[in-house]
Write a protein that holds these residues in place. Structure first.
Motif, mmCIF file in Angstrom:
data_model
loop_
_atom_site.group_PDB
_atom_site.id
_atom_site.type_symbol
_atom_site.label_atom_id
_atom_site.label_comp_id
_atom_site.label_asym_id
_atom_site.label_seq_id
_atom_site.Cartn_x
_atom_site.Cartn_y
_atom_site.Cartn_z
ATOM 1 N N TRP A 20 0.789 -1.239 -0.092
ATOM 2 C CA TRP A 20 -0.049 -0.067 0.034
ATOM 3 C C TRP A 20 0.994 1.229 0.032
ATOM 4 N N LEU A 24 0.621 4.257 -2.708
ATOM 5 C CA LEU A 24 0.524 5.733 -2.256
ATOM 6 C C LEU A 24 1.233 6.360 -3.154
ATOM 7 N N VAL A 205 -5.932 9.100 3.372
ATOM 8 C CA VAL A 205 -4.751 9.282 2.422
ATOM 9 C C VAL A 205 -4.789 8.444 1.268
ATOM 10 N N SER A 206 -4.976 7.181 1.483
ATOM 11 C CA SER A 206 -4.765 6.169 0.608
ATOM 12 C C SER A 206 -6.151 6.474 -0.443
ATOM 13 N N ALA A 209 -4.931 9.242 -2.693
ATOM 14 C CA ALA A 209 -4.048 8.450 -3.760
ATOM 15 C C ALA A 209 -4.643 7.638 -4.858
#
Length: 700
Positions: A20, A24, A205-206, A209
């Motif tokens: 992950w 990102l 935040v993932s 992205a």
């Protein structure tokens, strides 16, 4: 399936986290390239008359795109200023790729009557490559900007798309800077610890992205609208927080009963993960209704937003379990509460609504219908520069022209293509529809007639002019294009495809909710109550931004119509978000029934255990939407307000009052399904084994 994902995440958490992290980096590296290739051509619908005529003109018309400059702030008759302007015009004419630059001092209509402003239109050659056109545009803008005058603004054409893209990028950054610290602060209040509070932000935040990467991928095969950046980012951020909040709350609850972190993660994924999975699928299905529309904008938005939802869902059932396995041992369990103490406010609301179910329905439903009433007068339009914040170049150009030139100056004309074989009498009647109609001949015997409409570019006068031309032409080889024609075709497309989009989404949601609950009536009740909250939210948006009641307080203004992007996006996204909260509550109700609660008590237990999560999630999502509204871009203001209201109304009035009231009316029939469908659900329903009941907590 979820058990398999949970085992993989707990067995190799660092591997999952590393994958992950690479995602990102890819999203914030490669994905942000989408900002350089955004389109403002929202109303284009492939295959419509306006689109075909525009493509036809692109092949036979030797002229290309254009930009417009305005010079103001001092008397244009000043000899020094005139010398500077005429010298600049001569220099721009020499730029490779520039086809025409009229002298504003000798061309009628380009100098303001008050003598305080002038317009310099720059037309580029047709057939230029994207790189050549961009180079020519940059050179022309740089040259014009060197004019020594108080106000010099340049926008339009390909330049406008770039300006909007830069503005979108800045708005996203500002929204993140505003929303993430506020969200973190509220999560600290909810969880009482930094580690637990930080996990939802990691998933958020993932989601961002994923939004960038998804948009960049789709930009390689189709146009991506400037609106897509804010919409997908706000939704990706909001849903990620929702899913992570639900999961972390459940994990802290499970930690009350076991010191084994891995076991707590497995139990969390088996319970909350199932809800996240169905929620993500339901939201994605709600958004794929946009794929029914042939509009490139709606099509790409449906794909991009659905992809972002799937990324959030996958992060919640893979990355978050890995993070909990690695760091969850340091997260404090939630405080044990007695059955009477846990969720007391929500339990009281549920019991009140059950006891007074008829009174609740006859009070709440009419209020929501009253709020939805303005939707009956909904109008959509493409809009002009008034949709933009006053600090943008395009808006400053618009305001300067509006202040110094007659109304309608710069309004795009209705473009009529008279192909060979058109009856001259028909052509004359078309020219007579507008004063000072301009004609020019093109290669191959084609003639282009430009009819200048009064009013705005997409007002009733402009769209009426399009319809009159189409009535007059009969069977003649005549096509109409231009901004107003594209709006007419876009409206027709919406009217034609909206029923099919609604049927597609409703059918898919009914199937998913049936797979989740095993009931026929709960999905129908869910859709009915959701439509009420959705209608109320959209009605307020119409009242504010179309009718102009309080729009200034939000940084906008009443424009007489909503942006054509707002209604379809508000409806599809808000519908999906409402399903999100419904599933949070239904999951807890279903667990309670499986553990032996009667139908009425299961509703109380469902709200008791999910009410806090739903309320916090709705508040956090409203903060995210509100942060994106600070950019001042009217379509985003409309979408942000609509989604904020839809989420808050749905998570409070609908889920806390209408849901228990309607469930009480249905009683034991709420979970009913015909025997054949019950057999189908028992065999094919997507479900995890029921989570066993915990022992009663013994300590605070």
């Amino acid at each position: 399936m979820l058990s398999t994902l949970a085992r993989a995440a707990t067995r190799r958490p660092l591997t999952v986290i590393g994958l992950w992290a690479a995602f990102l980096l890819l999203g914030f590296g490669l994905g942000t390239g989408v900002f350089a290739d955004l389109s403002d051509d929202v109303p284009d619908v492939p295959g419509t008359e306006s689109d075909l005529a525009d493509d036809y003109l692109s092949g036979v018309d030797p002229t290309g795109e254009s930009v417009t400059a305005v010079v103001a702030g001092e008397a244009v008759s000043d000899a020094a200023l005139r010398a500077r302007v005429e010298r600049t015009v001569a220099e721009v004419r020499e730029i490779a790729g520039v086809a025409e630059v009229p002298n504003p001092y000798t061309t009628p209509g380009l100098t303001a009557r008050d003598g305080q402003a002038l317009i310099i239109p720059v037309t580029f050659e047709g057939g230029l490559t994207d790189e050549a056109e961009e180079t020519a545009t940059d050179a022309a803008v740089e040259t014009i900007k060197r004019i020594d005058a108080p106000d010099v603004h340049v926008s339009g054409g390909e330049l406008l798309g770039r300006q909007l893209g830069e503005r979108a990028q800045q708005d996203v950054k500002n929204a993140e800077l505003i929303s993430l610290p506020v969200v973190l602060a509220l999560l600290l209040v909810v969880f009482g610890g930094l580690r637990a509070a930080a996990l939802p932000l990691v998933i958020a935040v993932s989601g961002i992205a994923g939004a960038f990467l998804g948009l960049f991928a789709f930009s390689q095969v189709t146009d991506i609208s400037v609106y897509a950046i804010q919409v997908t980012t706000m939704l990706g951020l909001g849903l990620a927080v929702d899913y992570a909040l639900l999961t972390v709350v459940r994990f802290r609850e499970e930690r009350r009963y076991t010191d084994d972190v891995v076991e707590a993660v497995h139990r969390t994924v088996a319970a909350a993960g199932r809800t996240v999975l169905f929620s993500g699928l339901t939201v994605a299905v709600s958004l794929t209704g946009l794929l029914v529309f042939p509009s490139v904008f709606l099509h790409s938005m449906g794909l991009a937003v659905a992809a972002v939802v799937v990324v959030d869902m996958l992060a919640a059932v893979t990355l978050l379990p890995a993070l909990l396995t690695r760091f969850g041992g340091r997260i404090r369990p939630s405080r044990a509460r007695s059955a009477d103490e846990e969720g007391r406010v929500f339990a009281r609301l549920a019991r009140f609504a059950q006891r007074r179910r008829v009174a609740v329905l006859v009070t709440v439903v009419p209020v929501l219908l009253l709020l939805a009433l303005p939707v009956s007068g909904l109008r959509i339009a493409i809009g002009d520069a008034r949709q933009l914040p006053s600090s943008t170049e395009a808006r400053q150009l618009y305001d300067t022209v509006d202040a110094h030139f007659p109304k309608g100056t710069g309004v795009s004309p209705v473009v009529v293509v008279l192909k060979p074989g058109t009856d001259p009498a028909t052509a004359d009647r078309i020219r007579a529809l507008a004063p000072n109609a301009a004609s020019r001949d093109l290669p191959g015997g084609n003639t282009v007639v430009e009819l200048q409409p009064p009013g705005t570019v997409d007002g009733t006068a402009a769209t009426g002019l399009v319809e009159r031309v189409r009535e007059l032409r009969g069977d003649e080889p005549v096509q109409v294009t231009g901004v107003a024609a594209r709006l007419v075709d876009f409206r027709a497309m919406l009217a034609d495809r909206a029923p099919w989009a609604a049927l597609t989404v409703l059918a898919a949601v009914l199937v998913l909710l049936f797979a989740f609950t095993g009931s026929v009536l709960i999905p129908l009740r869910t859709i009915a109550t959701t439509l009420l909250s959705l209608g109320a939210a959209l009605g307020v948006v119409v009242w504010v931004f179309q009718d102009g009641h309080g729009a200034g307080l939000l940084g906008g203004e009443g424009l007489g119509a909503l942006s054509l992007t707002a209604p379809p996006l508000i409806v599809s996204i808000a519908f999906g978000l409402a399903m999100d909260y419904e599933l949070f509550i239904l999951a807890r109700m279903r667990e309670a029934r499986q553990r032996g609660d009667d139908d009425h008590e299961a509703v109380v237990t469902g709200l008791r255990r999910s009410g806090r999560v739903v309320t916090c999630a709705a508040l956090l999502l409203a903060i995210v939407f509100g942060a994106f509204m600070t950019g001042g871009f009217s379509p985003i203001l409309q979408i942000g307000l609509g989604l904020t209201l839809a989420v808050l109304i749905d998570a409070t009035v609908v889920r806390m009052l209408l849901v228990p009231a309607t469930m009480a009316l249905l009683g034991r029939h709420a979970w009913w399904a015909p025997r054949p469908l019950r057999s189908v659900h028992d065999r094919f329903g997507l479900r995890e084994p029921a989570t066993p009941e915990h022992p009663a907590p013994t300590s605070a």
